[in-house]
Design an enzyme around this catalytic site. Structure first.
Site, PDB file in Angstrom:
ATOM      1  CB  THR A  82       6.020   4.061 -13.654  1.00 32.27           C
ATOM      2  OG1 THR A  82       7.369   4.859 -12.870  1.00 32.27           O
ATOM      3  CG2 THR A  82       5.040   4.046 -12.111  1.00 32.27           C
ATOM      4  CD  GLU A  86       5.845  -7.057 -14.984  1.00 29.30           C
ATOM      5  OE1 GLU A  86       6.826  -6.903 -15.267  1.00 29.30           O
ATOM      6  OE2 GLU A  86       5.182  -8.240 -14.948  1.00 29.30           O
ATOM      7  NE  ARG A 144     -18.688   9.200 -39.843  1.00 30.68           N
ATOM      8  CZ  ARG A 144     -19.858   8.771 -39.675  1.00 30.68           C
ATOM      9  NH1 ARG A 144     -20.649   8.052 -39.094  1.00 30.68           N
ATOM     10  NH2 ARG A 144     -20.295  10.048 -38.910  1.00 30.68           N
ATOM     11  CE  LYS A 145     -18.805   6.453 -49.519  1.00 26.65           C
ATOM     12  NZ  LYS A 145     -19.918   5.807 -50.225  1.00 26.65           N
ATOM     13  N   GLY A 187       5.766   0.971  -4.465  1.00 26.32           N
ATOM     14  CA  GLY A 187       5.211   0.722  -6.049  1.00 26.32           C
ATOM     15  C   GLY A 187       6.963   0.329  -6.253  1.00 26.32           C
ATOM     16  N   PRO A 198       0.724  -1.399   0.228  1.00 23.95           N
ATOM     17  CG  PRO A 198      -0.892  -1.481   1.291  1.00 23.95           C
ATOM     18  CD  PRO A 198      -0.049  -2.364   1.142  1.00 23.95           C
TER      19      PRO A 198
HETATM   20  C1  LIG Z   1      -3.638  -3.132 -11.934  1.00 20.72           C
HETATM   21  C2  LIG Z   1      -2.690  -3.683 -11.262  1.00 20.72           C
HETATM   22  C3  LIG Z   1      -1.952  -4.171 -11.194  1.00 20.72           C
HETATM   23  C4  LIG Z   1      -0.145  -4.670 -10.657  1.00 20.72           C
HETATM   24  N1  LIG Z   1       0.428  -6.122 -10.371  1.00 20.72           N
HETATM   25  C5  LIG Z   1       0.701  -5.904  -9.409  1.00 20.72           C
HETATM   26  C6  LIG Z   1       1.327  -7.224  -9.313  1.00 20.72           C
HETATM   27  O1  LIG Z   1       0.802  -8.142  -9.549  1.00 20.72           O
HETATM   28  N2  LIG Z   1       2.810  -7.325  -8.483  1.00 20.72           N
HETATM   29  C7  LIG Z   1       3.099  -5.957  -7.952  1.00 20.72           C
HETATM   30  O2  LIG Z   1       4.098  -6.191  -6.757  1.00 20.72           O
HETATM   31  N3  LIG Z   1       3.015  -4.769  -8.305  1.00 20.72           N
HETATM   32  C8  LIG Z   1       1.094  -4.811  -8.560  1.00 20.72           C
HETATM   33  N4  LIG Z   1       0.838  -3.816  -9.161  1.00 20.72           N
HETATM   34  C9  LIG Z   1       2.255  -2.541  -8.748  1.00 20.72           C
HETATM   35  C10 LIG Z   1       3.230  -1.667  -9.638  1.00 20.72           C
HETATM   36  O3  LIG Z   1       4.222  -2.663 -10.295  1.00 20.72           O
HETATM   37  C11 LIG Z   1       2.583  -0.840  -9.381  1.00 20.72           C
HETATM   38  O4  LIG Z   1       1.929   0.792  -9.374  1.00 20.72           O
HETATM   39  C12 LIG Z   1       3.698   0.565  -9.546  1.00 20.72           C
HETATM   40  O5  LIG Z   1       5.511   0.240  -9.922  1.00 20.72           O
HETATM   41  C13 LIG Z   1       4.125   1.707  -9.136  1.00 20.72           C
HETATM   42  O6  LIG Z   1       3.766   1.731  -8.538  1.00 20.72           O
HETATM   43  P1  LIG Z   1       3.189   2.787  -7.400  1.00 20.72           P
HETATM   44  O7  LIG Z   1       1.484   3.045  -7.742  1.00 20.72           O
HETATM   45  O8  LIG Z   1       3.229   3.004  -5.608  1.00 20.72           O
HETATM   46  O9  LIG Z   1       3.671   3.915  -7.640  1.00 20.72           O
HETATM   47  P2  LIG Z   1       4.914   4.780  -7.174  1.00 20.72           P
HETATM   48  O10 LIG Z   1       5.809   4.321  -6.747  1.00 20.72           O
HETATM   49  O11 LIG Z   1       4.248   5.809  -5.824  1.00 20.72           O
HETATM   50  O12 LIG Z   1       5.216   6.125  -7.841  1.00 20.72           O
HETATM   51  C14 LIG Z   1       4.326   7.259  -8.443  1.00 20.72           C
HETATM   52  C15 LIG Z   1       4.472   8.862  -9.406  1.00 20.72           C
HETATM   53  O13 LIG Z   1       6.094   8.745  -8.310  1.00 20.72           O
HETATM   54  C16 LIG Z   1       7.021   8.839  -9.767  1.00 20.72           C
HETATM   55  N5  LIG Z   1       8.084   7.857  -9.153  1.00 20.72           N
HETATM   56  C17 LIG Z   1       8.437   7.348  -8.271  1.00 20.72           C
HETATM   57  N6  LIG Z   1       9.705   7.325  -7.742  1.00 20.72           N
HETATM   58  C18 LIG Z   1      10.220   8.231  -9.046  1.00 20.72           C
HETATM   59  C19 LIG Z   1      11.408   8.534  -9.263  1.00 20.72           C
HETATM   60  N7  LIG Z   1      12.284   8.357  -8.546  1.00 20.72           N
HETATM   61  N8  LIG Z   1      11.916   9.625 -10.615  1.00 20.72           N
HETATM   62  C20 LIG Z   1      10.893   9.832 -10.741  1.00 20.72           C
HETATM   63  N9  LIG Z   1       9.559   9.313 -10.455  1.00 20.72           N
HETATM   64  C21 LIG Z   1       9.506   8.518  -9.811  1.00 20.72           C
HETATM   65  C22 LIG Z   1       6.610   7.562 -10.945  1.00 20.72           C
HETATM   66  O14 LIG Z   1       7.345   6.956 -11.753  1.00 20.72           O
HETATM   67  C23 LIG Z   1       4.692   7.529 -10.585  1.00 20.72           C
HETATM   68  O15 LIG Z   1       4.648   8.046 -11.391  1.00 20.72           O
HETATM   69  C24 LIG Z   1       0.230  -3.654 -10.456  1.00 20.72           C
HETATM   70  C25 LIG Z   1      -0.859  -1.908 -10.001  1.00 20.72           C
HETATM   71  C26 LIG Z   1      -1.900  -2.209 -10.577  1.00 20.72           C
HETATM   72  C27 LIG Z   1      -2.651  -0.476 -10.751  1.00 20.72           C
END
Ligand SMILES: Cc1cc2nc3c(=O)[nH]c(=O)nc-3n(C[C@H](O)[C@H](O)[C@H](O)COP(=O)(O)OP(=O)(O)OC[C@H]3O[C@@H](n4cnc5c(N)ncnc54)[C@H](O)[C@@H]3O)c2cc1C
Length: 443
Positions: free
Chosen positions: A365, A363, A268-269, A131, A128
């Protein structure tokens, strides 16, 4: 030798995956998206068709597919439904840490089961509160004798509500950062494991996403995938192998969107002519196709790297962020071509749009991929060109500076602006950037 052709086995696998996508996935995709439900029977059929969990080596009873095969299959599945493709591919993501593990006992115990019968394995690093920052994991693993006791919560876990096994990353000490990260294979039925309610999402509603909670879960020593200190590298190596395939999700979804737009443009026209006649539409289609072809090349290259023993990390990141961002651009243009109809839930482009938005997030961002690629450039990349200060000079004349080739006159280069002065010594001041004599070095 450079060869883009597929082997007869790869062609056959691609054809099988395409048939499965068109006959088993496409007809149910919109229905389950509306219902916000993952159809387990489709996953079971995918396993029976030999296109799920197919990357387990033959030595453990598997099919031994490589990443190229995975890319071929995933492109076809994602073309029909990115959500279902995620559910199917997610098990490979869950299996990857087992393949990377040095725990041979665990491999012999679990891999034949996963290869031989329908089992789902999910992958859990995210929580939570984190990520992207995998070293910031808080889920706690405490050593008790040879075993570990696991406490904490994982969030966003694909197939979390359906998996038989979970590869879970934890830490023995949150203060130790990546040094404390370890990984375990957890059985869903163990005491203390609970699964949260399905998380409602914008897209990929045919895949299940849920939180996992571990309360005093005893992990036997045999189920350690990576001991403390080795879990972080295992997670990174896993991503390096799975990110090219996320690129393939983008290729497949973009390909579908382009095909829907192409068909629409022919029918589509507007202003008395099919819209395909307008150059504005033709250019959009051309660029969409260009992006799809480029994305496929990048994903195949990264997959090929992994299959051929080259460290795939950087190319995997390039493939992931290019292909997933290109996919979003392509689907956006497909919606523009289909215009009002494209925006409705009766046309398939709207679902593709919602589904693929996730590709830039999970996997790692797009921002994290850029950090990896930039980090490589800044620390490991070996340039071919010499530094500015060592640029070779023309052998016969220098049109910018007088004095070339004159007896006793040596070339002095200003390290700031690159100006070359010919003289017995450096000038008192650079005539271009006004830096002092000390800025000059003899070339
Ligand atoms: C539908 C779905 C399925 C998923 N499945 C899995 C799964 O099976 N297993 C699993 O482990 N996870 C899973 N995830 C989690 C996913 O991998 C994370 O959401 C992702 O890695 C981003 O983490 P966060 O959402 O906590 O964003 P954060 O890490 O909090 O980042 C928030 C924002 O800040 C940016 N950011 C963070 N650090 C930096 C930095 N150093 N420099 C610049 N920008 C930065 C990010 O790019 C993002 O834009 C899933 C997520 C979703 C939505």
């Amino acid at each position: 030798m450079l060869d883009f052709s597929l082997t007869p086995d790869q062609e056959a696998l691609k054809a099988r995956a395409r048939k499965f996508a068109l006959e088993e996935v496409l007809p149910v995709a919109a229905y389950y998206d509306e219902k916000d439900e993952m159809p387990m029977e489709v996953l079971k059929k995918a396993f029976d068709a030999g296109i799920m969990n197919a990357d387990i080596p033959e030595a453990y009873g598997g099919k031994g597919n490589g990443l190229i095969e995975s890319a071929l299959v995933t492109e076809e599945l994602a073309a029909a439904c990115p959500g279902l493709a995620t559910s199917i591919f997610d098990s490979s993501l869950g299996v990857e840490p087992i393949l990377l593990s040095e725990n041979e006992t665990l491999k012999r115990r679990y891999l034949p089961k996963i290869a031989g019968s329908f089992k789902l394995v999910c992958f859990a690093t995210s929580e939570p509160g984190m990520g992207s920052d995998v070293a910031g994991i808080r889920c706690k693993a405490e050593k008790r004798g040879d075993d570990y006791i696991l406490n904490g919560t994982k969030y966003w876990i694909t197939n979390g509500g359906a998996a038989d096994y979970m590869t879970v990353f934890a830490t023995t000490d949150p203060g130790k950062g990546h040094e404390g990260i370890c990984a375990f294979l957890v059985d869903r039925n163990w005491e203390g494991v609970s699964v949260g309610k399905k998380i409602p999402k914008m897209g990929q509603r045919c895949s299940n996403t849920a939180g996992l909670n571990f309360r005093n879960v005893r992990i036997p020593a045999d189920n350690v995938l990576a001991p403390p200190g080795k879990g972080f590298v295992m997670a990174m190596k896993t991503f390096a192998r799975t990110r090219p395939i996320i690129g393939s999700f983008g290729v497949g979804a973009a390909r579908s969107a382009m095909e829907f737009a192409l068909e629409y443009a022919k029918k589509r026209k507007a202003f008395g002519a099919p819209i395909q006649n307008f150059q504005a539409i033709q250019f959009k289609l051309a660029e969409m196709y260009q992006k799809i072809e480029t994305a496929r090349l990048l994903t195949w290259k990264a997959a090929w790297d992994a299959d051929n023993g080259t460290e795939p990390e950087v190319n995997a990141s390039i493939a992931k962020f290019y292909a997933t961002e290109a996919a979003l651009e392509v689907v956006d243009e497909a919606m523009q071509i289909c215009a009002g109809y494209g925006y409705t839930r009766m046309f398939p482009v709207e679902k593709l749009y919602r589904d693929i938005r996730l590709l830039r997030i999970y996997e790692g961002t797009s921002e994290i991929q850029r950090i990896i690629v930039a980090g490589h450039l800044l620390t490991k990349y070996r340039p071919v060109m010499p530094p500015l200060a060592d640029l070779p000079l023309h052998r016969e004349e220098d049109p910018l500076s007088p004095g070339f080739g004159e007896e006793g006159k040596a070339p002095w280069r200003c390290r700031m602006c690159g100006h070359v002065h010919y003289g017995e010594e450096a000038p008192e001041e650079c005539p271009y950037c006004f830096f002092p004599k000390s800025a000059f070095r003899r070339s």
